[in-house]
Design a protein around this motif. Structure first.
Motif, mmCIF file in Angstrom:
data_model
loop_
_atom_site.group_PDB
_atom_site.id
_atom_site.type_symbol
_atom_site.label_atom_id
_atom_site.label_comp_id
_atom_site.label_asym_id
_atom_site.label_seq_id
_atom_site.Cartn_x
_atom_site.Cartn_y
_atom_site.Cartn_z
ATOM 1 N N SER A 19 76.045 68.017 39.649
ATOM 2 C CA SER A 19 74.971 68.105 39.878
ATOM 3 C C SER A 19 75.256 67.433 41.844
ATOM 4 O O SER A 19 74.469 68.387 42.778
ATOM 5 C CB SER A 19 74.119 66.290 40.090
ATOM 6 N N ARG A 41 68.300 70.409 42.626
ATOM 7 C CA ARG A 41 68.497 69.284 42.169
ATOM 8 C C ARG A 41 67.454 68.458 41.915
ATOM 9 O O ARG A 41 67.429 67.570 40.602
ATOM 10 C CB ARG A 41 68.694 68.249 43.415
ATOM 11 N N LYS A 76 65.448 69.476 39.627
ATOM 12 C CA LYS A 76 65.609 70.095 37.887
ATOM 13 C C LYS A 76 67.318 68.654 37.327
ATOM 14 O O LYS A 76 66.352 68.995 35.974
ATOM 15 C CB LYS A 76 66.440 71.655 37.821
ATOM 16 N N ASP A 77 67.286 68.770 37.879
ATOM 17 C CA ASP A 77 68.368 68.169 37.495
ATOM 18 C C ASP A 77 67.644 66.357 37.259
ATOM 19 O O ASP A 77 67.366 65.480 38.013
ATOM 20 C CB ASP A 77 70.362 67.204 38.101
ATOM 21 N N ASP A 78 67.843 65.994 35.796
ATOM 22 C CA ASP A 78 67.410 64.818 35.163
ATOM 23 C C ASP A 78 68.717 64.445 34.181
ATOM 24 O O ASP A 78 68.945 63.395 33.520
ATOM 25 C CB ASP A 78 66.693 64.505 34.508
ATOM 26 N N SER A 79 69.859 65.288 34.749
ATOM 27 C CA SER A 79 71.096 64.779 33.734
ATOM 28 C C SER A 79 71.070 63.549 34.109
ATOM 29 O O SER A 79 71.967 62.884 33.345
ATOM 30 C CB SER A 79 71.895 65.820 34.690
ATOM 31 N N VAL A 135 69.845 60.608 34.237
ATOM 32 C CA VAL A 135 68.462 59.982 33.369
ATOM 33 C C VAL A 135 69.140 59.899 32.286
ATOM 34 O O VAL A 135 69.018 59.405 31.505
ATOM 35 C CB VAL A 135 67.871 59.689 33.645
ATOM 36 N N ARG A 136 69.354 61.422 31.714
ATOM 37 C CA ARG A 136 69.770 61.475 30.167
ATOM 38 C C ARG A 136 71.151 61.357 29.628
ATOM 39 O O ARG A 136 70.761 60.869 28.208
ATOM 40 C CB ARG A 136 69.961 63.342 29.596
ATOM 41 N N ASP A 195 72.501 72.525 32.539
ATOM 42 C CA ASP A 195 72.463 71.467 31.605
ATOM 43 C C ASP A 195 73.237 71.689 30.314
ATOM 44 O O ASP A 195 72.659 70.899 28.805
ATOM 45 C CB ASP A 195 71.359 70.479 31.587
ATOM 46 N N TYR A 202 68.640 52.295 26.843
ATOM 47 C CA TYR A 202 68.563 52.266 29.008
ATOM 48 C C TYR A 202 68.837 51.243 29.131
ATOM 49 O O TYR A 202 70.069 51.104 29.751
ATOM 50 C CB TYR A 202 67.260 52.276 28.813
#
Length: 189
Positions: A88, A96, A98-101, A103-104, A154, A180
């Motif tokens: 990232s 940025r 688009k970046d949900d890494s 959380v994933r 990703d 989580y």
């Protein structure tokens, strides 16, 4: 692109593992974390170990063994920082978004998280060959660097998530909530 003066250690895998199993690499809140090597230098060292066939999960478990919960809790934070740097850091505002890494990653188990780190190290830490003039002529040397992401990619994370879904087809929303909560409050290592 920044080339580091650092390079992977030239050691046997077992000795190499011993050098990596310390607070400098796995305790992102310690003095040692920022006191000796830069982030890129640490990533280069970790990538060298992985590329030699070293097992990062073994290194982390060796580091965590006998340590209090507070120290072991820092490990997934350190891994997150490494992954942020490779996936990232430096993305444009559009990429940025688009970046949900981050959380994933919270929904991976510890083996999957270390697998993600291992595979990203293999992809993102590399070298260029440079010619250096010396008194005896010229030498060709490797100049190591960590690739800065230009677009959000990703691929590796998606592959690990897919394998997780296949291994756990009956996972519920409640299971996701537990993952989580574990990430926020429990020690994964």
């Amino acid at each position: 692109m920044f080339h580091s003066d650092s390079k992977p250690y030239d050691l046997e895998v077992g000795e190499y593992a011993g050098l990596l199993a310390n607070r400098e690499y796995w305790d992102s809140y310690s003095y040692e974390w920022s006191g000796f090597h830069t982030m890129d230098q640490k990533l280069i060292h970790l990538a060298g170990f992985v590329n030699m066939g070293g097992d990062l999960l073994w290194v982390i478990k060796h580091y965590a063994k006998g340590r209090s919960r507070e120290y072991r809790f820092c490990i997934h934070s350190a891994i997150s920082r490494y992954l942020f740097r490779m996936i990232s850091e430096g993305l444009t505002k559009e990429e940025r978004a688009k970046d949900d890494s981050g959380v994933r990653m919270m929904f991976l188990d510890r083996e999957e998280l270390v697998e993600l780190l291992t595979e990203e190290l293999k992809r993102k830490v590399t070298y260029d060959l440079k010619t250096i003039r010396t008194a005896c002529g010229c030498d060709v040397v490797r100049k190591w660097y960590v690739e800065s992401p230009k677009v959000f990619d990703d691929t590796v994370l998606a592959k690990i998530e897919q394998a997780h879904k296949q291994a756990h087809p009956d996972e519920t929303v409640e299971d996701k909530r537990r993952y989580y909560e574990r990430w926020l409050h429990e020690c994964m290592f």
